[in-house]
Structures are given as C-alpha cells and as structure tokens.
Design an enzyme around this catalytic site. Sequence first.
Site, PDB file in Angstrom:
ATOM      1  N   SER A 121       0.789  -1.113  -0.023  1.00 10.65           N
ATOM      2  CA  SER A 121      -0.023  -0.059  -0.220  1.00 10.65           C
ATOM      3  C   SER A 121       0.831   1.146   0.012  1.00 10.65           C
ATOM      4  O   SER A 121       1.988   1.182   0.353  1.00 10.65           O
ATOM      5  CB  SER A 121      -0.817   0.064   1.318  1.00 10.65           C
ATOM      6  OG  SER A 121      -1.756  -1.211   1.248  1.00 10.65           O
TER       7      SER A 121
HETATM    8  C1  LIG Z   1      -2.554  -3.858   0.800  1.00 10.97           C
HETATM    9  S1  LIG Z   1      -1.850  -5.524   1.197  1.00 10.97           S
HETATM   10  C2  LIG Z   1      -0.845  -5.189   2.640  1.00 10.97           C
HETATM   11  C3  LIG Z   1      -0.449  -3.914   3.182  1.00 10.97           C
HETATM   12  C4  LIG Z   1       0.609  -3.684   4.059  1.00 10.97           C
HETATM   13  N1  LIG Z   1       0.373  -3.230   5.001  1.00 10.97           N
HETATM   14  C5  LIG Z   1       1.852  -3.287   3.248  1.00 10.97           C
HETATM   15  O1  LIG Z   1       1.675  -2.476   2.575  1.00 10.97           O
HETATM   16  O2  LIG Z   1       2.791  -3.965   3.568  1.00 10.97           O
HETATM   17  C6  LIG Z   1      -3.041  -6.379   1.957  1.00 10.97           C
HETATM   18  C7  LIG Z   1      -2.393  -7.783   2.498  1.00 10.97           C
HETATM   19  O3  LIG Z   1      -3.703  -8.528   3.098  1.00 10.97           O
HETATM   20  C8  LIG Z   1      -3.526  -9.936   2.986  1.00 10.97           C
HETATM   21  N2  LIG Z   1      -4.808 -10.459   3.484  1.00 10.97           N
HETATM   22  C9  LIG Z   1      -5.844 -10.480   2.537  1.00 10.97           C
HETATM   23  N3  LIG Z   1      -6.970 -11.312   3.047  1.00 10.97           N
HETATM   24  C10 LIG Z   1      -6.451 -11.609   4.273  1.00 10.97           C
HETATM   25  C11 LIG Z   1      -7.055 -12.462   5.192  1.00 10.97           C
HETATM   26  N4  LIG Z   1      -8.229 -13.046   5.188  1.00 10.97           N
HETATM   27  N5  LIG Z   1      -6.160 -12.614   6.371  1.00 10.97           N
HETATM   28  C12 LIG Z   1      -5.014 -12.317   6.356  1.00 10.97           C
HETATM   29  N6  LIG Z   1      -4.160 -11.454   5.419  1.00 10.97           N
HETATM   30  C13 LIG Z   1      -5.114 -11.074   4.531  1.00 10.97           C
HETATM   31  C14 LIG Z   1      -3.065  -9.839   1.542  1.00 10.97           C
HETATM   32  O4  LIG Z   1      -2.412 -11.121   1.193  1.00 10.97           O
HETATM   33  C15 LIG Z   1      -2.200  -8.816   1.267  1.00 10.97           C
HETATM   34  O5  LIG Z   1      -0.878  -9.117   1.688  1.00 10.97           O
END
Ligand SMILES: C[S@@+](CC[C@H](N)C(=O)[O-])C[C@H]1O[C@@H](n2cnc3c(N)ncnc32)[C@H](O)[C@@H]1O
Length: 351
Positions: free
Chosen positions: A33
């Site tokens: 993000s």
């Molecule tokens: C926008 S990204 C991560 C943003 C993060 N904070 C970063 O910039 O490093 C969203 C993350 O949520 C994870 N995700 C989606 N659904 C999830 C779930 N049910 N449980 C855990 N993680 C999940 C995805 O795999 C992804 O890595």
Amino acid sequence: MPSYSPALTAALAAIDEDAFVRRADGTLVAQSSSQQIIADLINRLDLQPGMTVLEIGTGTGYSTALLAHLAGAEGHIVSVDVVTELVERARTLLPAHGYPNTTILRADGVQGAPEHGPFDRIIAWATAPHLPAAWITQLAFEGMIVAPIALAPVSKSGIGTRIRLTGDTNPHVDQLFPAGFVEMHGQELDQWLIPPYGIDVACRDDTGRACWLSGPWLRSPEQYLQGQHLLDNLATDRREVSGPLEQGEPAADFRAWLFATQPDGLTTAALGDPIWRIGHAHPTGAALTDTRTATSTITTGDPDAADVLTTWANTWRQAGCPGLAHLQPHLTAFHDGWTLHATSGPEARRP
Ligand SMILES: C[S@@+](CC[C@H](N)C(=O)[O-])C[C@H]1O[C@@H](n2cnc3c(N)ncnc32)[C@H](O)[C@@H]1O
C-alpha cells in the site's frame, strides 16, 4: 505532507520503506500500500508504547515495521497474512531491521490470532465483509480497531472505520473515512481481476478481461440466470450516456451515500475495463456509472434503469449531497459479528 503524530513522523523517518516494499532485484512487492495510506490508518490507531497489536495483512512488512517502532521494545506486534511467501519474507526482514518484537503467522485474519491476544489494537489492510466476532473477543477493554469494512452487501463497498470497545461489550464506530483495499480472502489469490467475495455473476470477455456484477437482487438461482443474461447484454449491446452527476460533483460522496441508503437494485460491477462501476440493475436493464466521476454511464435494456440512477442522484442532491462526513455509522449484531450500516441523518430516506 499530512500531519501525523510526532511518534509516527519519527517512525516514518527512521524506517527505510524500500527495504520492505522492494525485493532484492528492485521490483516492487505486489501487496504494497502507499506510504500515505499506511500512515493515515496508523495515525488513527493511537498506538502507544508497550501495546500489543494484531495486524491483518502483513504484505511487505513495512506497516508491521512502523507498528513495531511505535509499540517499542515493551510492545508486541502479531501480524498475519494468507500468503506463505510474504509471511516467511517478513519473518526474516523484521528482526534483521531491528524489530524482534514481531510474530508473523500464516493465518486467515478474520479469525484473529486467538492464542496471542488480548490485543490493545487491531489494524487491517483488507476489507472485511463485516466486523468479525473474533476481533471483539480478542480485543482488550478500551481497545481500538482500524479496519476497512463493507458498508453494503455489494463488492467494493469497503469504508475505513475506527471502532472502540468501551464501557460494555458492544463495539461502536467513531470514525468513517475513505479506504479502498482488496477484499479479505481466506486463501492466497490466484487472480486479482474478480474480487474474492460479494460477486454474484462473473465472466471473461473475448479478450479475457473480467466482467462481474454484485447485488443482493441477484442472489437466487433464477435471478442468477437473469444476471448472466444481463452481463452478456452489457458486453454486446450497450450504450454510453452522460450523468448522473455533473462534472465537479463529489462522486465519492454520492457513492458513500448509495452504500448507506442501499436503494433497491443497487449493483456494483466491472465491465472489462480497469475501473469499477456502481448503479441500478434489474433483470431486464442496467445503468452503471464509473465510480471516479459518475459522469458517464453504460446502459443496456430498459431505459428506466438510467432514470432510476438519475432519480437517486436528484434525491442525493436534495439531501444536500451528503458524503462520508455526514453519515452516522451503526453496527448491527448477527451470529458471527456485526454488520456496518450508516444513515445520513434525519433527511436520509430510501430513494
Ligand atoms: C494491501 S496488502 C498489505 C499492506 C501492507 N500493510 C503493506 O503495505 O505492506 C493486503 C494484504 O492483506 C492480505 N490479506 C488479505 N486477506 C487476508 C486475510 N483474510 N487474512 C490475512 N491477510 C489477508 C493480503 O495477502 C495482502 O498481503
């Protein structure tokens, strides 16, 4: 630069973002993000030194590092993701950059991390369809959650929320804010074009691009078939008309108000292009406007679908063009958590 708390400003300055968001070959990790979005959500969390935090969606680990910096050596961050490769990467990167106060797990964040709670704070980087009961069970007294949650039973209706647990065991929302994140998914995704939940009808067009519809009115076997037919018509027999909004009218506010009022036939969609749409649809017609400006609409079938969308826009204008800032959020309990709703004050009514 927006103004953040002094502690967060210091954390942003101290942590090398590229060390987390870039791989050794310099390419960007897909699940990153923007720094501004990450900082905006963390700033709302009021994270204090010594706190224990559950993070859902480790991704690159950059947000985890910021949280770990703010919680300090006495605090602890438990961060979960469904992508094994990201979990293993973050497990190595975080201690190597001075954050041993982190535990990274491969888990579905909807369940929280029951063995590691209670948590003073919970933060999520993917949109939950509702506020899961597990988060509230694992939240400490006077705890706080910052997470995107669906405001309507359609895909792409995620809204940023800040939720507090005070006095009694009932959570309440004290902030709504814009936050566009991927929908939560219990497993690693093998494609990104069709959202992982809330989709009622989907197909690929001739060139492989994704088309989908999401709307409560499609949720019966008979309506599903009608939805498929409608999606075919939207691909082969469609017109583009202007409206329902004029240039410069706040499309994001109109969208938030539609999610809050949830008028009959509310439908979200993608029609093969990289933008997604919102509008009115029924078995024999659809009018779906682009969500960025809402000044251009694709229609098919009965012309009354476009009239309905125009009526919604007029009702919204008569109500004073309410947006997120004018909505009052509510949580409604169900067997596995709480659903998020909002009303736009005394003048709110179903269009
Ligand atoms: C926008 S990204 C991560 C943003 C993060 N904070 C970063 O910039 O490093 C969203 C993350 O949520 C994870 N995700 C989606 N659904 C999830 C779930 N049910 N449980 C855990 N993680 C999940 C995805 O795999 C992804 O890595």
